[in-house]
Design a protein around this motif. Structure first.
Motif, PDB file in Angstrom:
ATOM      1  N   ILE A   1       0.858  -1.179   0.000  1.00  0.00           N
ATOM      2  CA  ILE A   1       0.000   0.000   0.000  1.00  0.00           C
ATOM      3  C   ILE A   1       0.895   1.231   0.000  1.00  0.00           C
ATOM      4  N   ASP A   2       0.360   2.336  -0.480  1.00  0.00           N
ATOM      5  CA  ASP A   2       1.105   3.595  -0.576  1.00  0.00           C
ATOM      6  C   ASP A   2       0.599   4.523   0.528  1.00  0.00           C
ATOM      7  N   ASP A   3       1.216   4.412   1.692  1.00  0.00           N
ATOM      8  CA  ASP A   3       0.750   5.104   2.889  1.00  0.00           C
ATOM      9  C   ASP A   3       1.904   5.888   3.519  1.00  0.00           C
ATOM     10  N   PRO A   4       2.271   7.032   2.923  1.00  0.00           N
ATOM     11  CA  PRO A   4       3.450   7.771   3.391  1.00  0.00           C
ATOM     12  C   PRO A   4       3.353   8.249   4.837  1.00  0.00           C
ATOM     13  N   ASP A   5       2.138   8.478   5.326  1.00  0.00           N
ATOM     14  CA  ASP A   5       1.971   8.943   6.705  1.00  0.00           C
ATOM     15  C   ASP A   5       1.894   7.792   7.713  1.00  0.00           C
ATOM     16  N   LYS A   6       1.972   6.561   7.211  1.00  0.00           N
ATOM     17  CA  LYS A   6       1.999   5.358   8.062  1.00  0.00           C
ATOM     18  C   LYS A   6       0.802   5.308   9.011  1.00  0.00           C
ATOM     19  N   THR A   7      -0.390   5.318   8.404  1.00  0.00           N
ATOM     20  CA  THR A   7      -1.628   5.392   9.181  1.00  0.00           C
ATOM     21  C   THR A   7      -2.378   4.068   9.293  1.00  0.00           C
ATOM     22  N   VAL A   8      -2.093   3.108   8.417  1.00  0.00           N
ATOM     23  CA  VAL A   8      -2.899   1.880   8.362  1.00  0.00           C
ATOM     24  C   VAL A   8      -2.340   0.775   9.242  1.00  0.00           C
ATOM     25  N   ILE A   9      -1.110   0.381   8.999  1.00  0.00           N
ATOM     26  CA  ILE A   9      -0.525  -0.778   9.675  1.00  0.00           C
ATOM     27  C   ILE A   9       0.228  -0.383  10.944  1.00  0.00           C
ATOM     28  N   GLU A  10       1.018   0.642  10.850  1.00  0.00           N
ATOM     29  CA  GLU A  10       1.939   1.003  11.937  1.00  0.00           C
ATOM     30  C   GLU A  10       1.261   1.263  13.279  1.00  0.00           C
ATOM     31  N   PRO A  11       0.079   1.922  13.335  1.00  0.00           N
ATOM     32  CA  PRO A  11      -0.549   2.161  14.639  1.00  0.00           C
ATOM     33  C   PRO A  11      -0.879   0.888  15.418  1.00  0.00           C
ATOM     34  N   LEU A  12      -1.119  -0.221  14.726  1.00  0.00           N
ATOM     35  CA  LEU A  12      -1.421  -1.480  15.422  1.00  0.00           C
ATOM     36  C   LEU A  12      -0.260  -1.939  16.291  1.00  0.00           C
ATOM     37  N   ALA A  13       0.961  -1.584  15.886  1.00  0.00           N
ATOM     38  CA  ALA A  13       2.138  -2.007  16.646  1.00  0.00           C
ATOM     39  C   ALA A  13       2.166  -1.393  18.037  1.00  0.00           C
ATOM     40  N   LYS A  14       1.394  -0.330  18.240  1.00  0.00           N
ATOM     41  CA  LYS A  14       1.348   0.331  19.543  1.00  0.00           C
ATOM     42  C   LYS A  14       0.183  -0.163  20.393  1.00  0.00           C
ATOM     43  N   LYS A  15      -0.625  -1.060  19.827  1.00  0.00           N
ATOM     44  CA  LYS A  15      -1.789  -1.571  20.546  1.00  0.00           C
ATOM     45  C   LYS A  15      -1.517  -2.976  21.070  1.00  0.00           C
ATOM     46  N   LYS A  16      -2.298  -3.351  22.062  1.00  0.00           N
ATOM     47  CA  LYS A  16      -2.124  -4.663  22.686  1.00  0.00           C
ATOM     48  C   LYS A  16      -2.971  -5.705  21.966  1.00  0.00           C
ATOM     49  N   GLY A  17      -2.315  -6.729  21.480  1.00  0.00           N
ATOM     50  CA  GLY A  17      -3.000  -7.855  20.874  1.00  0.00           C
ATOM     51  C   GLY A  17      -2.520  -9.139  21.517  1.00  0.00           C
ATOM     52  N   THR A  18      -2.837 -10.266  20.906  1.00  0.00           N
ATOM     53  CA  THR A  18      -2.423 -11.570  21.429  1.00  0.00           C
ATOM     54  C   THR A  18      -1.261 -12.108  20.605  1.00  0.00           C
ATOM     55  N   VAL A  19      -0.096 -12.231  21.244  1.00  0.00           N
ATOM     56  CA  VAL A  19       1.061 -12.783  20.543  1.00  0.00           C
ATOM     57  C   VAL A  19       0.843 -14.283  20.351  1.00  0.00           C
ATOM     58  N   VAL A  20       0.806 -14.705  19.097  1.00  0.00           N
ATOM     59  CA  VAL A  20       0.526 -16.105  18.773  1.00  0.00           C
ATOM     60  C   VAL A  20       1.814 -16.870  18.499  1.00  0.00           C
ATOM     61  N   TYR A  21       2.757 -16.227  17.860  1.00  0.00           N
ATOM     62  CA  TYR A  21       4.057 -16.874  17.635  1.00  0.00           C
ATOM     63  C   TYR A  21       5.160 -15.846  17.751  1.00  0.00           C
ATOM     64  N   ASP A  22       6.324 -16.300  18.125  1.00  0.00           N
ATOM     65  CA  ASP A  22       7.500 -15.454  18.310  1.00  0.00           C
ATOM     66  C   ASP A  22       8.697 -16.382  18.142  1.00  0.00           C
ATOM     67  N   THR A  23       9.256 -16.425  16.934  1.00  0.00           N
ATOM     68  CA  THR A  23      10.191 -17.496  16.613  1.00  0.00           C
ATOM     69  C   THR A  23      11.288 -17.055  15.648  1.00  0.00           C
ATOM     70  N   ASP A  24      12.418 -17.746  15.722  1.00  0.00           N
ATOM     71  CA  ASP A  24      13.417 -17.631  14.665  1.00  0.00           C
ATOM     72  C   ASP A  24      12.921 -18.392  13.447  1.00  0.00           C
ATOM     73  N   LEU A  25      13.431 -18.023  12.283  1.00  0.00           N
ATOM     74  CA  LEU A  25      13.086 -18.701  11.045  1.00  0.00           C
ATOM     75  C   LEU A  25      14.302 -19.459  10.530  1.00  0.00           C
ATOM     76  N   MET A  26      14.062 -20.648  10.030  1.00  0.00           N
ATOM     77  CA  MET A  26      15.157 -21.518   9.618  1.00  0.00           C
ATOM     78  C   MET A  26      15.996 -20.919   8.495  1.00  0.00           C
ATOM     79  N   LEU A  27      17.229 -21.373   8.441  1.00  0.00           N
ATOM     80  CA  LEU A  27      18.137 -21.084   7.324  1.00  0.00           C
ATOM     81  C   LEU A  27      18.289 -19.581   7.066  1.00  0.00           C
ATOM     82  N   ASP A  28      18.689 -18.883   8.125  1.00  0.00           N
ATOM     83  CA  ASP A  28      19.036 -17.471   8.023  1.00  0.00           C
ATOM     84  C   ASP A  28      17.850 -16.588   7.646  1.00  0.00           C
ATOM     85  N   GLY A  29      16.644 -16.992   8.103  1.00  0.00           N
ATOM     86  CA  GLY A  29      15.450 -16.213   7.793  1.00  0.00           C
ATOM     87  C   GLY A  29      15.147 -15.114   8.789  1.00  0.00           C
TER      88      GLY A  29
END
Length: 454
Positions: A162-190
């Motif tokens: 998406i073309d969102d220069p003011d970072k209004t759609v996705i970025e604000p969610l990072a400041k909100k509390k949700g449910t962490v479902v996974y938190d993991t390393d990814l194989m083979l240098d991912g």
């Protein structure tokens, strides 16, 4: 405020493995990566072993056209059915996953959501909400369609921008509390990935912000010609989903079409203005396979190029690094060469064949991008000579593959990501494989799925 459906979106019910699953073994990189490096997929298979994994539900494109393809395709269906019936997979409530991915020292955010395939059209001149950023090769759809046709589950590696220069759609969610479902390393240098779930009722801010982008697009392009989303990765996967939906659509009543799961495709939305998104070049390697040597490939490429670009030539080695010889294994040096001369209406493309490094020069090019000039010639060469081409994300890999006397590699420059939406809006799809969102290990890993069953 516009409804999600009006904007080509749908809040999905995401499938993930049951609690306690080893996510590092579950998540596997996009199937269209490492297509000339079987050792990568062999190592992934070794790591996964007998553990539940998306590797068992996808077909690495390395195997396309090989004897194992048919059997592996059968196994995909079997594993999908097994994972559903034995409880390996669980279905979350309606909602989206906020994804935070760190790889190669960069961190980016994404939102896993479903898009309406009725809002996507990859044909030339499309004015759909979701548009292809590169020419879709329809010949690439059938083998992918064989896998998706009748499959009970979809697993996306699709990234839509998406073309969102003011970072209004996705970025604000990072400041909100949700449910962490996974938190993991990814194989083979991912790298590392964290997935935080937000139920539908928590996505009002996303809907409001997206509505504002929609209104801006209406002002810019006109009613009915809004341009909200551009393909970042997985264009042919989305085209395959579209083809599968068009087959099913014919069998349904108008009412059934409105809510059929095959009408939608799961993807990850990312903001092109995210600082963690970098457009990397996609290089070309041609394999002579006994028909041509690398030197002959380069010579014939120049001959074809000269039909449209009379001032194309292979610089003499004695001309020095700026024009002739170059250390093609040095990424910075190669990129410096590709950038040199643009202001002078000239392209310089480092070329490797049989371990020799030279520079292809195109003065007064007819195409606005290096890749546009080169790809036309390479397509003709592949068609007329029956040789093979592959698209490679790293300079070192190109150098290694092109060290063979039968192969030739072409190193292309990176594209300014801020040119993407204006370029697609103005000219339609860009030349094939113009850019890559990072190197192969930075590509999307399969994690979330969605049921395609009614």
């Amino acid at each position: 405020m516009h409804a999600f459906s009006e904007m080509g979106l749908r809040i999905p019910r995401i499938q993930l493995p049951k609690e306690g699953t080893d996510y590092e073994k579950w998540a596997v990189v996009a199937c269209d990566q490492y297509t000339s490096e079987p050792a990568y997929w062999e190592e992934a298979d070794r790591i996964v072993g007998t553990s539940p994994s998306t590797l068992r539900m996808i077909l690495p494109e390395y195997y396309l056209g090989k004897p194992q393809e048919e059997e592996l395709t059968k196994q995909i269906r079997s594993h999908m059915k097994e994972y559903e019936e034995t409880g390996v997979l669980r279905t979350l409530p309606e909602g989206c996953m906020l994804v935070k991915r760190t790889a190669a020292g960069r961190t980016r955010l994404g939102l896993v959501i479903a898009v309406d395939l009725e809002a996507y059209d990859y044909t030339k001149g499309s004015t759909s909400l979701i548009r292809a950023t590169e020419r879709t090769i329809t010949e690439r759809i059938p083998p992918r369609l064989r896998i998706r046709r009748g499959a009970p589950i979809e697993l996306p590696h699709i990234i839509i921008l998406i073309d969102d220069p003011d970072k209004t759609v996705i970025e604000p969610l990072a400041k909100k509390k949700g449910t962490v479902v996974y938190d993991t390393d990814l194989m083979l240098d991912g790298g590392h990935i964290t997935g935080t779930f937000f139920p539908k009722e928590a996505l009002g801010g996303v809907q409001e912000a997206f509505s504002r982008l929609y209104d801006k697009s209406t002002e810019c392009f006109g009613k009915g010609k809004e341009f909200l989303m551009a393909m970042g990765d997985g264009n042919h996967s989305l085209a395959t989903a579209k083809a599968a939906w068009e087959e099913i659509r014919k069998t349904l009543s108008p009412q059934e079409r409105e809510d059929h799961p095959a009408r939608y495709a799961l993807c990850e939305l990312e903001n092109v203005h995210d600082d963690g998104i970098v457009f990397e070049p996609i290089h070309r390697v041609l394999f002579g396979e006994g028909k041509l040597t690398g030197e002959e490939i380069v010579r014939k490429t120049v001959e074809i190029l000269k039909k449209q670009n009379p001032d194309a030539y292979l610089a003499e080695e004695s001309d020095g690094n700026e024009a002739g010889a170059v250390d093609c294994g040095d990424r910075d040096a190669a990129q410096r060469v590709t950038q040199t001369g643009r202001k002078e209406d000239s392209y310089r493309i480092p070329v490797i064949y049989g371990g020799t490094c030279r520079v292809l020069v195109i003065d007064h090019p007819v195409s606005g991008l290096e890749v546009g000039a080169l790809q036309t010639a390479l397509d003709e060469l592949v068609r007329t000579e029956g040789i093979r081409i592959d698209y490679i994300h790293g300079e070192q890999t190109v150098s290694e593959l092109a060290s063979s006397v039968e192969n030739a590699g072409f190193l292309l420059p990176s594209m300014d990501k801020h040119r993407l939406f204006p370029a697609v809006a103005a000219d339609g799809a860009l030349p094939r494989k113009t850019f890559s969102m990072g190197h192969a290990n930075e590509k999307r890993y399969y994690l979330e799925g969605r049921s395609l069953q009614v």
